[in-house]
Design a protein around this motif. Structure first.
Motif, PDB file in Angstrom:
ATOM      1  N   LEU A 101      67.364 -45.850   8.670  1.00 56.31           N
ATOM      2  CA  LEU A 101      68.272 -45.682   7.542  1.00 56.31           C
ATOM      3  C   LEU A 101      69.567 -45.085   8.064  1.00 56.31           C
ATOM      4  N   GLU A 143      63.412 -46.828   2.118  1.00 58.92           N
ATOM      5  CA  GLU A 143      64.183 -47.312   0.976  1.00 58.92           C
ATOM      6  C   GLU A 143      63.443 -47.079  -0.342  1.00 58.92           C
ATOM      7  N   PRO A 159      70.623 -47.438   2.955  1.00 57.21           N
ATOM      8  CA  PRO A 159      69.889 -48.472   3.689  1.00 57.21           C
ATOM      9  C   PRO A 159      70.703 -48.975   4.886  1.00 57.21           C
ATOM     10  N   VAL A 182      61.432 -48.947   7.425  1.00 61.02           N
ATOM     11  CA  VAL A 182      62.635 -49.206   6.623  1.00 61.02           C
ATOM     12  C   VAL A 182      62.249 -49.374   5.156  1.00 61.02           C
ATOM     13  N   ARG A 183      61.234 -50.184   4.884  1.00 62.22           N
ATOM     14  CA  ARG A 183      60.794 -50.402   3.487  1.00 62.22           C
ATOM     15  C   ARG A 183      60.308 -49.103   2.852  1.00 62.22           C
TER      16      ARG A 183
END
Length: 140
Positions: free
Chosen positions: A125, A12, A84, A8-9
């Motif tokens: 995402l 993004e 996100p 996820v990080r």
């Protein structure tokens, strides 16, 4: 079980370099006190933050209109918007305005959400499908 927080990080940070504004009309009319006329209510902003805009071409085959029934192939330009996970749900017919972008020619363009966002058993995402709505010329 695989921890998806690192993915996820990464998504993004590297796949969402732009800033968008997603707005939604209510379909209701309000009274304009200046004119006394009923006018469409201003759209509500439902999301304004990071995103990634990516072009996507869709090839469509359909039957031609002639007697031979030959197939006609058409290429339609479309776009994917990456958001996100914490972004609110985006609905069909919402409007997406590109506020900031790495590609300066994208700034000011608007898109219409053409389908509900995709969901997944392993969400990293949000993916939303768009159609180009309006291209504003950039003043020089």
């Amino acid at each position: 079980m695989l921890d998806q927080s690192g993915l996820v990080r990464f998504a993004e940070r590297h796949l969402m370099p732009d800033k968008v504004q997603v707005s939604r009309g209510s379909g209701e009319d309000v009274l304009d006190p200046g004119t006394g006329d009923l006018v469409p209510a201003p759209p509500a902003v439902v999301y304004e933050d990071k995103a990634g805009l990516y072009a996507h071409q869709e090839r469509i085959r359909s039957r031609g209109s002639g007697q031979d029934g030959a197939y006609v192939q058409e290429v339609r330009a479309g776009y994917r918007l990456l958001l996100p996970l914490e972004a609110p749900e985006v609905w069909e017919n919402d409007t997406v305005l590109i506020v900031e972008a790495r590609d300066e020619q994208a700034v000011g363009r608007t898109y219409r959400v053409s389908a509900l966002g995709e969901v997944s058993s392993f969400p990293v995402l949000r993916t939303v499908w768009l159609e180009e709505h309006n291209r504003k010329p950039v003043a020089k």
